[in-house]
Every structure is written in C-alpha cells, then in structure tokens.
Design an enzyme around this catalytic site. Structure first.
Site, PDB file in Angstrom:
ATOM      1  N   SER A  16       0.846  -1.196   0.000  1.00  4.39           N
ATOM      2  CA  SER A  16       0.000   0.000   0.000  1.00  4.39           C
ATOM      3  C   SER A  16       0.880   1.245   0.000  1.00  4.39           C
ATOM      4  O   SER A  16       2.106   1.156   0.075  1.00  4.39           O
ATOM      5  CB  SER A  16      -0.924   0.022   1.234  1.00  4.39           C
ATOM      6  OG  SER A  16      -0.160   0.110   2.422  1.00  4.39           O
ATOM      7  N   SER A 139      12.197  10.421   6.043  1.00  4.50           N
ATOM      8  CA  SER A 139      11.085  11.337   6.284  1.00  4.50           C
ATOM      9  C   SER A 139      11.636  12.710   6.616  1.00  4.50           C
ATOM     10  O   SER A 139      12.747  12.830   7.150  1.00  4.50           O
ATOM     11  CB  SER A 139      10.236  10.824   7.456  1.00  4.50           C
ATOM     12  OG  SER A 139       9.279  11.787   7.852  1.00  4.50           O
ATOM     13  N   TYR A 152      10.190   7.487  15.964  1.00  5.44           N
ATOM     14  CA  TYR A 152      10.165   7.542  14.497  1.00  5.44           C
ATOM     15  C   TYR A 152      11.257   8.469  13.969  1.00  5.44           C
ATOM     16  O   TYR A 152      11.986   8.104  13.045  1.00  5.44           O
ATOM     17  CB  TYR A 152       8.785   8.031  14.065  1.00  5.44           C
ATOM     18  CG  TYR A 152       8.578   8.128  12.569  1.00  5.44           C
ATOM     19  CD1 TYR A 152       8.489   6.990  11.791  1.00  5.44           C
ATOM     20  CD2 TYR A 152       8.430   9.368  11.953  1.00  5.44           C
ATOM     21  CE1 TYR A 152       8.272   7.076  10.419  1.00  5.44           C
ATOM     22  CE2 TYR A 152       8.208   9.471  10.584  1.00  5.44           C
ATOM     23  CZ  TYR A 152       8.140   8.315   9.827  1.00  5.44           C
ATOM     24  OH  TYR A 152       7.929   8.408   8.463  1.00  5.44           O
ATOM     25  N   LYS A 156      14.371   7.397  11.546  1.00 11.35           N
ATOM     26  CA  LYS A 156      14.523   8.002  10.220  1.00 11.35           C
ATOM     27  C   LYS A 156      15.784   8.855  10.139  1.00 11.35           C
ATOM     28  O   LYS A 156      16.426   8.913   9.070  1.00 11.35           O
ATOM     29  CB  LYS A 156      13.289   8.822   9.876  1.00 11.35           C
ATOM     30  CG  LYS A 156      12.021   7.988   9.693  1.00 11.35           C
ATOM     31  CD  LYS A 156      12.182   6.938   8.592  1.00 11.35           C
ATOM     32  CE  LYS A 156      10.860   6.248   8.267  1.00 11.35           C
ATOM     33  NZ  LYS A 156      11.008   5.257   7.177  1.00 11.35           N
ATOM     34  N   THR A 188      -1.391   8.590   2.791  1.00  9.10           N
ATOM     35  CA  THR A 188      -1.339   7.147   2.990  1.00  9.10           C
ATOM     36  C   THR A 188      -2.004   6.815   4.330  1.00  9.10           C
ATOM     37  O   THR A 188      -2.567   7.681   4.992  1.00  9.10           O
ATOM     38  CB  THR A 188       0.118   6.654   3.020  1.00  9.10           C
ATOM     39  OG1 THR A 188       0.761   7.156   4.211  1.00  9.10           O
ATOM     40  CG2 THR A 188       0.888   7.131   1.793  1.00  9.10           C
TER      41      THR A 188
END
Length: 275
Positions: A16, A139, A152, A156, A188
């Site tokens: 996805s 990101s 996160y 990243k 997303t």
C-alpha cells in the site's frame, strides 16, 4: 539507470501507500518488480494488476534469521536486483514521557535495523553485479524532529546517516548509488497505522496526511531521482519543506519554531486530545 525496461526493482512495504505507488510507477516504466510486505493477498493483487513480471515475496522485516534466505530468493527472480527500495516502516503518535521503552525497540527495529540488515546482505551481490541503486525512504521528520515522533524521528534520522555514510564507500568505488528520500505529508495510512504509547495502532488519520501529496506523484519523483543519481530528495511543500531546509541553513530558528509547536501539541495530548 534511465532505462527501466531491463531493470529489476525490489520494494519493501509494497502492499500500500508509497510502496504500492512505486511498484506501479516502475512497472509502467518497464521494470520487473519484487513485491515484499506482510499482507500476501494485497501483494498478489498488486502483482496481478501490473503490466510487467512481478514476484511476490512476503516476509516480516524484523525476522532477522530469515532475511538472508529472502535476499537470496529476491535475487533468484531475475538474477539481480538493480534497484532496492527500503520502504517498509511504521510511524508513531505519542509523547515520549508516556511511551513504553519497548515501542522504541520495536519501531527502531522496523524502521532502521531491518533496512540496514537488508541492505548489508545485498552489498556483496551488488558489488559482484557491477552496481545498483539503493533508496532509503526516510522522512522530513528524520531531519527536523517533530513532536509525537521521538522513536520515528530517531529511526529516520539514523537511516539518513547510514545511507549517507554508505554512499561515501560504495558510490565511486562500486557504482552503487544511494538516494535518501524525505517525504513530508503524503496521503497514505501512515497515521492510522502509527504506534501509540503502548505500541497499539492509532487507528485514525491526521488532517495534514489526508490532505497530503499523492503517493503516485512521489513515486514519479523517485524514478527521476534514480535516473539522475540524486543523493537526497526532499518531497514536501510549504512549512514542511521550509523546516527541512532550515535544519541546515538556520537551525536556531527551526528549534524555536518546533519548540513552540511541540508545546502546543503536547498540551493537547496531555488533555487527552490527540486530534
């Protein structure tokens, strides 16, 4: 690597979002694809819809003992992997003070350690093949450190560092090019699937994500970055893009701006409003 018709592209997190969009874009450009993720039916449905040959290779990226066999299986599809896109990952929505330590371990394993393992296991094969292109989907968060994303952002940021350092070793000597991709808000399920303070899925999205850029547009930019051998692609607009640039040009201004934003968001979360 401007002609993709003779290329094999391996994409993790392909079921996805950005991964699926990349699969469709590369296949439309003539490449054969290897599609990895955990949702077998979604991967097979994607494979069946592509105009070029596609190989479904499902696995769990943190099953480290099994990764070597999965790498061998990927390379057996056409005998090589010309482009490897490290896309599998999970985000976070929780304040650090409330977040359980295991969330950090789990998220960093998925977003940083697994991509490193998968890349490391392929480097000898890529050298023997005479070159390749490695893409790390990082990101903007890995550059600017936004609130609610301590784990996160750490992962990243680490991925950017690993890929940048790897590039210095393999680009000139082995014809292995490395591109870091730093998306901002892309439409997303990243927010819905984000880990909360206890590791459970958040289950709802953010307005900026819902109104974000089309993954198909990002996929086209990634194709262009690979053709141009671009070291870093920042795919963001407005405040997100400016913040990513400020991290290098005027970090003090960025820190002040992010501190103010973080205080406001943290206050809302402390009051039980995670919207």
């Amino acid at each position: 690597m401007g002609d993709f018709s003779n290329k094999t592209v391996w994409i993790t997190g392909a079921s996805s979002g950005i991964g699926e969009a990349c699969a469709r874009a590369f296949s439309a450009a003539g490449a054969k694809t290897i599609l990895s993720g955990r949702r077998v039916e979604a991967l097979q449905g994607l494979a069946d819809s592509l105009p070029t040959d596609a190989h479904v290779l499902p696995f769990e990226v943190t099953d480290y003992p099994a990764l070597s066999a999965h790498v061998d299986a990927a390379w057996a599809f056409t005998g090589r992997v010309d482009i490897f896109i490290n896309n599998a990952g999970v985000s976070q929505r929780s304040l650090a003070i409330h977040t359980e330590p295991q969330v950090y371990t789990d998220l960093i394993n998925i977003d940083l350690i697994a991509p490193i393992w998968l890349t490391q296991l392929q480097l000898p094969k890529m050298v023997e093949a005479g070159g390749a292109h490695i893409v790390g989907i990082s990101s903007v968060a890995g550059r600017i450190g936004p609130p609610l994303r301590t784990a996160y952002a750490a992962a990243k940021h680490g991925l950017i560092g690993y890929m940048d350092s790897l590039r210095t070793e393999v680009s000139e000597r082995h014809n292995i090019h490395v591109t870091n991709v730093l998306p901002g808000s892309v439409a997303t399920n990243v927010s819905r699937n984000a880990m909360t303070s206890d590791g459970t899925k958040r289950g709802k999205s953010d307005a900026n994500i819902d109104n974000g850029d089309d993954p198909a547009d990002l996929a086209q930019e990634i194709l262009g970055a690979i053709k141009a051998k671009t070291p870093e692609l920042i795919f963001a607009k407005g405040t997100e893009y400016e913040a990513a640039k400020l991290r290098q040009s005027d970090p003090d201004t960025l820190f002040t701006m992010m501190n103010q934003m973080g205080a406001q968001i943290a206050a809302r979360y402390e009051e039980g409003d995670d919207a």
